[in-house]
Design an enzyme around this catalytic site. Structure first.
Site, short mmCIF file in Angstrom:
data_model
loop_
_atom_site.label_atom_id
_atom_site.label_comp_id
_atom_site.label_asym_id
_atom_site.label_seq_id
_atom_site.Cartn_x
_atom_site.Cartn_y
_atom_site.Cartn_z
N GLU A 84 -10.68 3.89 6.99
CA GLU A 84 -10.02 4.58 8.15
C GLU A 84 -10.60 6.04 8.85
O GLU A 84 -10.41 6.29 10.04
CB GLU A 84 -8.74 4.99 6.79
N HIS A 141 0.92 5.13 -2.01
CA HIS A 141 0.77 5.58 -3.56
C HIS A 141 1.88 6.60 -4.01
O HIS A 141 3.34 7.29 -3.00
CB HIS A 141 -0.09 7.10 -2.62
N HIS A 187 0.67 -0.83 -0.01
CA HIS A 187 0.08 -0.10 -0.29
C HIS A 187 0.85 1.73 -0.19
O HIS A 187 1.22 1.80 1.09
CB HIS A 187 -1.16 -0.05 1.26
N HIS A 244 -9.65 1.49 0.26
CA HIS A 244 -9.89 2.04 1.26
C HIS A 244 -11.07 2.55 1.57
O HIS A 244 -11.91 2.46 1.22
CB HIS A 244 -8.85 3.59 0.98
N ASP A 262 1.87 3.54 3.09
CA ASP A 262 0.60 4.39 2.84
C ASP A 262 1.63 6.26 1.80
O ASP A 262 1.36 6.20 0.66
CB ASP A 262 0.30 5.17 3.30
N ASP A 263 2.06 7.02 2.66
CA ASP A 263 2.83 8.33 1.74
C ASP A 263 3.55 8.59 2.94
O ASP A 263 3.75 9.45 3.43
CB ASP A 263 1.33 9.37 1.72
N1 ADE Z 1 -4.62 9.40 -0.85
C1 ADE Z 1 -3.68 9.38 -0.29
N2 ADE Z 1 -3.80 8.89 1.11
C2 ADE Z 1 -4.84 8.22 1.90
C3 ADE Z 1 -5.08 7.71 2.50
N3 ADE Z 1 -3.87 7.47 3.78
N4 ADE Z 1 -6.86 7.86 2.40
C4 ADE Z 1 -6.56 8.18 1.14
N5 ADE Z 1 -6.95 8.24 0.57
C5 ADE Z 1 -5.47 8.39 0.61
ZN ZN Z 2 -3.82 4.54 1.00
#
Ligand code: ADE
Ligand code: ZN
Length: 326
Positions: A194, A13, A11, A191, A272-273
């Site tokens: 969350e 992005h 996971h 997703h 994630d990011d």
């Molecule tokens: N796009 C990038 N990171 C995200 C996240 N944590 N939740 C939803 N969309 C995303």
């Molecule tokens: Zn994500």
């Protein structure tokens, strides 16, 4: 401190993994002013999840060509490889790569794949793509994204998913896109759980038929759902550092990944990011080791679960599996 084990990440992005210095460099080259998205130390700055989405899109706005995405792919894979990641799946959005035009999308994809092939040769990391529609861009755009996905589905584009603002509409509103992707042979993830609660996870699993959930951690608020996820073998792509950085949980010890694992849910760990959340795969493993006293044996289980749940073909899975054994 754990030994540097080979890691599997499901996971990530691609734009969200862009190092801030890389984005600043591109902005300077193109004379674009996005200074407001950085703090005094040059890190991305945002107030909450919804502000994060805006900053994310502003950073992405400097990526304007297939060549930019090729450079981004190399920069991101360099960071992942430094954490010992040997296999990664990344979310790619035709919304950002060519504005959902199939011809333009093919050019972006070609550039990303060439960069990924180069990284595989030089850094020993394998990448595969999951095409992702953005929930708050709406179902109409998601349909165009799904058409791009169906057109390029194969041994490299292996999955389809949805990201973005979970509070906008419901999974069912994206059913056409998920059906289109499934019919093209793509594996599915969404997703959920969350910013939405347990019902959001239920809807993604039951209405869209996904086999993996991005995050899914809010399932912990409904133990019957937790049991169901465990029984059905639904895999959670858990990103603890992201959840803590965005304020979903106050600290690592309060994160539900430990309980989910203990209750038999198939959990995996991802970033994630990563630069947005000041994390790396190494940091995720180290923090989990500290918070839950997880040892190499637990991390080997998580890796195995991730590889089993990866959307790649059997030959790739077998090749990566050998790397985990060494
Ligand atoms: N796009 C990038 N990171 C995200 C996240 N944590 N939740 C939803 N969309 C995303
Ligand atoms: Zn994500």
């Amino acid at each position: 401190m754990l030994s540097v084990t080979p890691k599997i990440e499901l996971h990530l992005h691609l734009e969200g993994a862009a190092p801030p210095a890389f984005i600043r460099g591109l902005a300077k080259e193109k004379r674009l002013d996005i200074a407001g998205i950085f703090d005094a130390r040059g890190h991305y700055q945002y107030k909450d999840f919804w502000d994060f989405l805006k900053v994310y899109e502003a950073a992405t706005s400097v990526l304007k060509s297939p060549e930019d995405y090729a450079r981004l792919t190399l920069a991101v894979l360099e960071e992942s490889a430094a954490s010992g990641v040997v296999y990664s799946e990344t979310f790619l959005s035709p919304d950002f790569c060519g504005g959902r035009d199939i011809g333009a999308w093919r050019e972006y994809l070609h550039a990303i794949r060439e960069a990924a092939d180069q990284a595989e040769r030089t850094m020993g990391i394998t990448l595969r793509g999951i095409i992702t529609c953005i929930r708050h861009f709406g179902p109409e755009k998601a349909r165009e994204v799904a058409r791009c996905a169906a057109d390029t589905a194969g041994d490299w584009i292996v999955g389809f998913g949805i990201a973005g603002d979970e509070k906008v509409l419901t999974p069912k509103d994206y059913l056409w896109s998920f059906d289109c992707a499934r019919e093209a042979g793509l594996r599915l993830t969404a997703h959920a759980g969350e910013w939405g609660g347990p019902q959001s996870v239920r809807d993604a699993v039951n209405d869209l038929g996904v086999e993996r959930i991005g995050h899914g951690v809010r399932a912990i608020e409904d133990l019957a759902l937790v049991d169901e996820l465990a029984e059905r073998g639904i895999v959670l792509e858990v990103c603890p550092g992201s959840n803590v950085a965005l304020g979903l949980y106050p600290d690592w010890r309060s994160h539900p990944i430990g309980q989910l694992y203990d209750r038999g849910v198939k959990v995996t760990v991802s970033t994630d990011d990563p630069p947005f959340f000041h994390t790396t795969m190494t940091r995720e493993f180290d923090e989990l080791n500290r918070a839950f006293d997880w040892d190499d044996g637990v991390f080997a289980n998580l890796n195995r679960t991730a590889l089993d749940a990866a959307f790649c073909d059997a030959d790739t899975r077998a090749r990566i599996g050998k790397l985990l054994e060494t």
